[in-house]
Design a protein around this motif. Structure first.
Motif, short mmCIF file in Angstrom:
data_model
loop_
_atom_site.label_atom_id
_atom_site.label_comp_id
_atom_site.label_asym_id
_atom_site.label_seq_id
_atom_site.Cartn_x
_atom_site.Cartn_y
_atom_site.Cartn_z
N GLY A 28 2.57 116.52 47.07
CA GLY A 28 3.06 117.55 48.10
C GLY A 28 4.53 117.78 47.72
N SER A 29 5.19 116.63 47.48
CA SER A 29 6.66 116.89 47.13
C SER A 29 6.87 117.49 45.76
N MET A 30 6.33 117.11 45.05
CA MET A 30 6.52 117.37 43.63
C MET A 30 5.82 119.02 43.44
N ALA A 31 5.01 119.31 44.12
CA ALA A 31 4.58 120.72 44.24
C ALA A 31 5.51 121.56 44.89
N ARG A 32 6.21 121.30 45.95
CA ARG A 32 7.28 121.73 46.60
C ARG A 32 8.45 121.93 45.60
N GLN A 33 8.77 120.88 45.03
CA GLN A 33 10.09 120.94 44.14
C GLN A 33 9.81 121.82 42.75
N GLU A 34 8.54 121.93 42.40
CA GLU A 34 8.27 122.81 41.21
C GLU A 34 8.04 124.30 41.76
N LEU A 35 7.40 124.48 42.90
CA LEU A 35 7.24 125.72 43.36
C LEU A 35 8.56 126.49 44.11
N GLY A 36 9.53 125.54 44.50
CA GLY A 36 10.59 126.07 44.83
C GLY A 36 11.10 126.91 45.84
N THR A 37 12.15 127.75 45.98
CA THR A 37 12.42 128.58 46.91
C THR A 37 11.51 129.78 47.21
N GLN A 38 10.47 129.85 46.31
CA GLN A 38 9.65 131.06 46.71
C GLN A 38 8.64 130.74 47.84
N THR A 39 8.69 129.59 48.18
CA THR A 39 7.59 129.04 48.96
C THR A 39 8.01 128.91 50.66
N TYR A 40 9.58 129.10 50.63
CA TYR A 40 10.06 128.87 52.01
C TYR A 40 10.05 129.67 53.00
N GLY A 41 9.66 131.17 52.77
CA GLY A 41 9.21 131.88 53.72
C GLY A 41 7.85 131.58 54.10
N ALA A 42 6.78 131.30 53.40
CA ALA A 42 5.44 130.82 53.59
C ALA A 42 5.57 129.47 54.66
N GLU A 43 6.33 128.85 54.29
CA GLU A 43 6.46 127.31 55.01
C GLU A 43 7.05 127.49 56.25
N SER A 44 8.25 128.40 56.40
CA SER A 44 8.73 128.74 57.76
C SER A 44 7.74 129.51 58.68
N SER A 45 6.70 130.34 58.17
CA SER A 45 5.88 130.95 58.80
C SER A 45 4.75 130.01 59.40
N LEU A 46 4.58 128.99 58.83
CA LEU A 46 3.55 127.98 59.36
C LEU A 46 4.18 126.98 60.29
N GLN A 47 3.73 126.96 61.35
CA GLN A 47 4.12 126.12 62.60
C GLN A 47 3.33 124.75 62.51
N LEU A 48 3.72 123.97 61.35
CA LEU A 48 2.98 122.57 61.16
C LEU A 48 4.06 121.89 61.06
N SER A 49 3.89 120.56 61.41
CA SER A 49 4.87 119.45 61.10
C SER A 49 4.82 119.08 59.81
N ASP A 50 3.75 118.96 59.21
CA ASP A 50 3.64 118.51 57.74
C ASP A 50 3.16 119.55 56.94
N HIS A 51 3.86 119.81 55.83
CA HIS A 51 3.72 120.79 54.90
C HIS A 51 3.18 120.62 53.43
N GLN A 52 3.19 119.09 53.17
CA GLN A 52 2.61 118.79 51.92
C GLN A 52 1.23 119.02 51.62
N PRO A 53 0.30 119.37 52.50
CA PRO A 53 -0.84 119.65 52.31
C PRO A 53 -0.76 121.30 51.74
N PHE A 54 0.15 121.91 52.54
CA PHE A 54 0.15 123.34 52.11
C PHE A 54 0.76 123.38 50.74
N TYR A 55 1.58 122.75 50.49
CA TYR A 55 2.15 122.74 48.85
C TYR A 55 1.15 122.38 47.97
N LEU A 56 0.18 121.17 48.14
CA LEU A 56 -0.64 120.93 47.45
C LEU A 56 -1.86 122.28 47.34
N PHE A 57 -2.03 122.86 48.44
CA PHE A 57 -3.07 124.13 48.36
C PHE A 57 -2.27 124.90 47.52
#
Length: 198
Positions: A28-57
């Protein structure tokens, strides 16, 4: 059909069975680092405490779009396309489950829907991938049926080790070295044809 790993010959206790280098493991952390700032809008729209599965998705969807150009192509192509879990159930199915199981399955379905809604904020995926339910369900189910917790708290999908099923009486152990490489060893003698479980 179930997917699993078996031995083709007798294996003695403490035998190394798999070695997966860290750069093949999806975290999850490597996917977040690789996918970068392009994902932050989606991350903030999710109201979840754990975003690692989303980055793997997202990583699974991105690799899916690369097709045979993805270094994970053959592994991804070997994975099941059908899953029988909450994200894949129809509304009718939920009514057939006992209340506790229905609650768990509905929570999984809700998370899947949140992930799909968040895809509208992901610019690097094609609309076709984002809007094809079979593809998004498959990616979601790959993450939630194949991921494991790493010792440092990250979430990972470890290709090839993800074929190992869980069992109350394991015959293999999974460990990681300081660099993040994964190793699978037999915990006891394992007969040829026996399913490998941890």
């Amino acid at each position: 059909d179930d997917v699993y790993a078996i031995t083709s010959q007798d294996v003695a206790a403490s035998t190394p069975l798999l070695s997966i280098p860290y750069n093949v493991i999806l975290t999850g952390s490597m996917a977040r680092q690789e996918l970068g700032t392009q994902t932050y809008g989606a991350e903030s729209s999710l109201q979840l405490s754990d975003h690692q599965p989303f980055y793997l998705f997202l990583k699974i969807l991105a690799e899916y779009e690369l097709g045979d150009q993805s270094p994970w192509y053959y592994w991804l192509n070997s994975l099941p396309r059908y899953y029988s879990n909450g994200a894949s159930m129809t509304d009718f199915c939920f009514g057939c489950l006992p209340p506790y199981a229905a609650g768990l399955a509905l929570a999984e379905k809700k998370r899947y829907k949140q992930y799909v809604e968040a895809l509208t904020n992901i610019p690097f995926l094609s609309d076709q991938s984002k809007q094809t339910e079979d593809v998004t369900k498959w990616a979601f189910n790959v993450v939630f049926t194949r991921c494991m917790d790493l010792p440092g708290g990250d979430l990972a999908i470890v290709p090839m080790a993800d074929y190992l099923n869980h069992d109350a009486e394991p015959n293999v152990d999974i460990s990681y070295d300081d660099e993040g490489n994964c190793y699978v060893y037999s915990m006891r003698d394992v007969a040829a044809g026996e399913t490998l479980v941890f």
